[in-house]
Scaffold this active site. Structure first.
Site, PDB file in Angstrom:
ATOM      1  N   TRP A 118     -10.474 -26.886 -36.979  1.00 18.31           N
ATOM      2  CA  TRP A 118      -9.151 -26.338 -36.650  1.00 18.31           C
ATOM      3  C   TRP A 118      -9.076 -25.932 -35.184  1.00 18.31           C
ATOM      4  O   TRP A 118      -8.073 -26.162 -34.512  1.00 18.31           O
ATOM      5  CB  TRP A 118      -8.784 -25.177 -37.567  1.00 18.31           C
ATOM      6  CG  TRP A 118      -8.646 -25.607 -38.991  1.00 18.31           C
ATOM      7  CD1 TRP A 118      -9.415 -25.221 -40.052  1.00 18.31           C
ATOM      8  CD2 TRP A 118      -7.680 -26.541 -39.535  1.00 18.31           C
ATOM      9  NE1 TRP A 118      -8.988 -25.857 -41.205  1.00 18.31           N
ATOM     10  CE2 TRP A 118      -7.939 -26.664 -40.915  1.00 18.31           C
ATOM     11  CE3 TRP A 118      -6.638 -27.287 -38.980  1.00 18.31           C
ATOM     12  CZ2 TRP A 118      -7.186 -27.496 -41.764  1.00 18.31           C
ATOM     13  CZ3 TRP A 118      -5.890 -28.114 -39.802  1.00 18.31           C
ATOM     14  CH2 TRP A 118      -6.160 -28.209 -41.173  1.00 18.31           C
ATOM     15  N   LYS A 152      -3.110 -19.844 -47.914  1.00 14.01           N
ATOM     16  CA  LYS A 152      -4.446 -19.389 -48.314  1.00 14.01           C
ATOM     17  C   LYS A 152      -4.401 -17.959 -48.848  1.00 14.01           C
ATOM     18  O   LYS A 152      -4.782 -17.731 -49.981  1.00 14.01           O
ATOM     19  CB  LYS A 152      -5.425 -19.491 -47.151  1.00 14.01           C
ATOM     20  CG  LYS A 152      -6.032 -20.876 -46.975  1.00 14.01           C
ATOM     21  CD  LYS A 152      -5.380 -21.674 -45.909  1.00 14.01           C
ATOM     22  CE  LYS A 152      -5.956 -23.082 -45.793  1.00 14.01           C
ATOM     23  NZ  LYS A 152      -5.634 -23.676 -44.490  1.00 14.01           N
ATOM     24  N   ASP A 161      -5.919 -18.056 -34.737  1.00 18.37           N
ATOM     25  CA  ASP A 161      -5.488 -18.727 -35.961  1.00 18.37           C
ATOM     26  C   ASP A 161      -6.196 -18.009 -37.104  1.00 18.37           C
ATOM     27  O   ASP A 161      -7.407 -18.129 -37.268  1.00 18.37           O
ATOM     28  CB  ASP A 161      -5.906 -20.202 -35.891  1.00 18.37           C
ATOM     29  CG  ASP A 161      -5.642 -20.950 -37.199  1.00 18.37           C
ATOM     30  OD1 ASP A 161      -5.045 -20.367 -38.125  1.00 18.37           O
ATOM     31  OD2 ASP A 161      -6.047 -22.133 -37.278  1.00 18.37           O
TER      32      ASP A 161
HETATM   33  C1  PLP Z   1      -5.447 -24.510 -43.523  1.00 12.59           C
HETATM   34  C2  PLP Z   1      -5.650 -24.210 -42.108  1.00 12.59           C
HETATM   35  C3  PLP Z   1      -4.823 -24.739 -41.110  1.00 12.59           C
HETATM   36  C4  PLP Z   1      -3.734 -25.737 -41.413  1.00 12.59           C
HETATM   37  O1  PLP Z   1      -2.570 -25.103 -41.508  1.00 12.59           O
HETATM   38  P1  PLP Z   1      -1.177 -25.834 -41.811  1.00 12.59           P
HETATM   39  O2  PLP Z   1      -0.414 -24.682 -42.318  1.00 12.59           O
HETATM   40  O3  PLP Z   1      -1.439 -26.903 -42.838  1.00 12.59           O
HETATM   41  O4  PLP Z   1      -0.687 -26.374 -40.540  1.00 12.59           O
HETATM   42  C5  PLP Z   1      -5.036 -24.337 -39.813  1.00 12.59           C
HETATM   43  N1  PLP Z   1      -6.020 -23.480 -39.494  1.00 12.59           N
HETATM   44  C6  PLP Z   1      -6.845 -22.970 -40.425  1.00 12.59           C
HETATM   45  C7  PLP Z   1      -7.921 -22.015 -40.030  1.00 12.59           C
HETATM   46  C8  PLP Z   1      -6.682 -23.310 -41.758  1.00 12.59           C
HETATM   47  O5  PLP Z   1      -7.507 -22.806 -42.685  1.00 12.59           O
END
Ligand code: PLP
Length: 363
Positions: free
Chosen positions: A104, A198, A174
């Site tokens: 990511w 999540k 993030d």
């Molecule tokens: C799942 C995830 C994403 C992807 O996010 P989207 O909402 O599908 O764009 C990005 N960063 C992390 C750390 C994730 O776990």
């Protein structure tokens, strides 16, 4: 189990608290006397406004955010934030530091390079992302616009449980896969974001928190929908937001409050991690963790079994025994147990029992 549910270890979209599903179900046809489901309401109505502002207030309450922080509900996932953050805060002559701790982070770096100079302050790819940077491994740029990191590496299974000192440079993060899973000091953060699927409910809404002084440094002249200012100025109601997703997120956050808040969530997540990693450590010739002990994630536990055939059997027999989502990400292989906030300690107890039995039969 109630309603014939199973223990859901999916990495995302992921399990949500059963109590929340039950509550939402209660108001399905008629939400508190409105005669409508929340998804049928106008996003300009008084009833919806209350839901919207209540969800934002819960975010602030749980994270202890002061008035200097704005709470936004956007769309297009964390993936759009990878671009939106540099689009707003990088540009000619600006540098941002990015800590690369997995897939990511790598995606975030790719987007940032389109908008300015990126300094990769730590490149975990050299160690196959098995550990997070120690302070000496981190090469920060004095005067950087921001330092970006991924708080929990969903795919690789590492997590920052405390954050690097950036010497006053705003931290951007993030937090898609671990927001609200433990307490942290939000003050060093200029921006953090999380796709909801999540720890916060259904996909389709992204929680974004932005600090006012950072917001004021944003670039002008951006396209309307991709400017954070638009959404701050309009309380995330410039266009139609994901009203149902925001409502659901509010229910999940209320559930966190009712459970006892972030401290209780943190203790519960620590217990789950101790239980599972503790068992793995005692049986590491069979269940071998893939990351360094000091960098282990409480949310996504990655492991390898002695061979791939055993791993496939583990996933298949796990499914029969009532566990779903145990297959590791294709880039790591093996087994991954995703155990976000909604997963109770009991689920991990049951899983460990299954792991014991599986090892006895196949070890
Ligand atoms: C799942 C995830 C994403 C992807 O996010 P989207 O909402 O599908 O764009 C990005 N960063 C992390 C750390 C994730 O776990």
């Amino acid at each position: 189990m109630k309603y014939d549910r199973i223990w859901n270890f999916n990495p995302g979209p992921a399990a949500v608290p059963l109590e929340v599903l039950e509550q939402v179900h209660e108001g399905w046809f008629n939400y508190v006397g409105t005669g409508m489901n929340v998804m049928e309401m106008s996003h300009r109505s008084k009833e919806y406004d209350e839901i919207h502002n209540h969800t934002a207030a819960l975010v602030k309450q749980l994270l202890g955010l002061g008035d200097e922080f704005h709470v936004l509900f956007l769309q297009s996932g964390a993936s759009l934030q990878f671009a939106m953050a540099p689009m707003n805060f990088l540009g000619e002559g600006k540098v941002a530091d990015y800590i690369n701790t997995g897939s990511w982070s790598t995606k975030a770096i790719k987007e940032a390079k389109l908008f300015g100079t990126v300094n990769v302050a730590f490149d975990g790819s050299r160690f196959n992302y098995t550990h997070l940077p120690s302070p000496v491994e981190l090469k920060l740029t004095p005067g950087a616009a921001y330092v970006h990191l991924t708080s929990n590496n969903t795919i690789k299974g590492t997590q920052f449980l405390s954050f690097p000192d950036t010497g006053g440079v705003p931290l951007f993060a993030d937090m898609s896969s671990d927001i609200f899973s433990h307490r942290f000091d939000s003050r060093p953060f200029g921006l953090f974001y999380a796709g909801a699927q999540k720890n916060l409910g259904p996909s389709g809404v992204t929680l974004v928190v932005i600090r006012d002084d950072v917001l004021r440094s944003a670039r002008e002249g951006l396209t309307t929908m991709l400017s954070y200012k638009t959404h701050v100025d309009n309380n995330s109601l410039f266009n139609t937001p994901n009203t149902f997703g925001i409502f659901f997120m509010g229910r999940v956050l209320q559930w966190v409050v009712d459970m006892g808040g972030l401290e209780v969530m943190e203790n519960r997540n620590r217990s789950k991690a101790e239980l599972l990693y503790g068992f793995m450590d005692q049986n590491s010739d069979f269940y071998k963790g893939t990351v360094d002990e000091g960098s282990r994630s409480w949310m996504n536990v990655c492991m390898r079994l002695p061979d791939e055939e055993l791993e496939a059997r583990f996933v298949a027999e796990g499914r029969t025994a009532g566990f779903i989502g145990l297959k590791g990400h294709r880039s790591v292989g093996g087994i991954r147990v995703s155990m976000y906030n909604a997963i109770p300690v009991d689920a991990i107890r049951d899983l460990v029992e299954f792991m014991k039995q599986f090892m006895a039969e196949n070890g």
